[in-house]
Design a protein around this motif. Sequence first.
Motif, short mmCIF file in Angstrom:
data_model
loop_
_atom_site.label_atom_id
_atom_site.label_comp_id
_atom_site.label_asym_id
_atom_site.label_seq_id
_atom_site.Cartn_x
_atom_site.Cartn_y
_atom_site.Cartn_z
N SER A 1 0.83 -1.21 0.00
CA SER A 1 0.00 0.00 0.00
C SER A 1 0.86 1.26 0.00
O SER A 1 0.62 2.20 -0.75
N VAL A 2 1.90 1.25 0.85
CA VAL A 2 2.79 2.41 0.94
C VAL A 2 3.53 2.64 -0.37
O VAL A 2 3.61 3.76 -0.89
N VAL A 3 4.06 1.56 -0.94
CA VAL A 3 4.84 1.66 -2.19
C VAL A 3 3.97 2.17 -3.33
O VAL A 3 4.37 3.09 -4.07
N CYS A 4 2.78 1.59 -3.50
CA CYS A 4 1.92 1.95 -4.63
C CYS A 4 1.42 3.39 -4.53
O CYS A 4 1.44 4.13 -5.52
N PHE A 5 0.98 3.80 -3.34
CA PHE A 5 0.51 5.18 -3.19
C PHE A 5 1.65 6.19 -3.36
O PHE A 5 1.49 7.24 -4.00
N ALA A 6 2.81 5.86 -2.82
CA ALA A 6 3.96 6.76 -2.93
C ALA A 6 4.36 6.95 -4.39
O ALA A 6 4.60 8.07 -4.84
#
Length: 301
Positions: free
Chosen positions: A122-127
């Motif tokens: 989630s963190v990687v994709c949104f970032a």
Amino acid sequence: MSNRGEQALLKQSTILMFAVAIAAIVTGFFSGSQSILFDGFFSLIATVIKVLMLITAKLIAKESNQRFQFGFWHLEPMVLLIEGSFLLLIAIYAFLSGMFGIINGGREVELGLVIPFATVLSVVCFAYFFYVRYRNRRLKSSLIQFDNISWLVDAMLSVGLLVSFLIALLLKTQGYGQWAAYVDPSILILLALSMLPPAFKILGPALRDVLGIVPDQLNDKVRGVMDEAKARHGFDDYISYVQKHGRARFIEIHIVLPAGYPLHSVATLDELREEISTALGQADAARWLTISFTGDRKWIA
């Protein structure tokens, strides 16, 4: 727009999406989560689409040739149409898979493995989604704009997975373990439904371009400019045609001059062309503009 910057960002996006796909497929296989596997296969297909987009960007940067005299602009909406179609098919498959999962009594998932994975994903994709959107403010690439939808979809999938697994963990700790098995197929159905708007957002404009439907905004702008020019210069009539393929705009205008129109030289016509071109907006490599003049109405019939 810098095509070199566009290609570099597409290449970076492709490599990162492929890494996400492999990680999701491996995690889904060992955890027994079909929703994680679904996310992985979505990312894998998105990687293939990104490769097609990268190839398209490289072709668009090339000069036109004898076989493709108007360049390779027509490939852009075709690639986007493929991407939107794949998204729609994946959503349908995920919905049916989730329904069958519920009918068959749900699925047990190894939560200790999938919760950390969904958090990191989630963190990687949104970032990366916000990073690409920031970069594209300068590049202004429609390919990157639609390519970035895949990162938003993946981010939404990841958050949905994380929430569903946390709910399943809560159910298990509260003594409702039998219901936790239904969380994975249920979230798969919700994820499938959430993918439909992005799929149609891509399919709509791409299908219009492939079918050659007149772009209303561009058509209205050309007609507005020509109505003003007709009134200002006393043209008898005009006819205009517009077409759009991806970022390329094709504009063709034929003007009927009245008998006795004061023409001192060819430069007079060129001045009129320049005035109309300026009124239509800044010229760039993606705009093909043709303006012709005639004194006989039959040539515009």
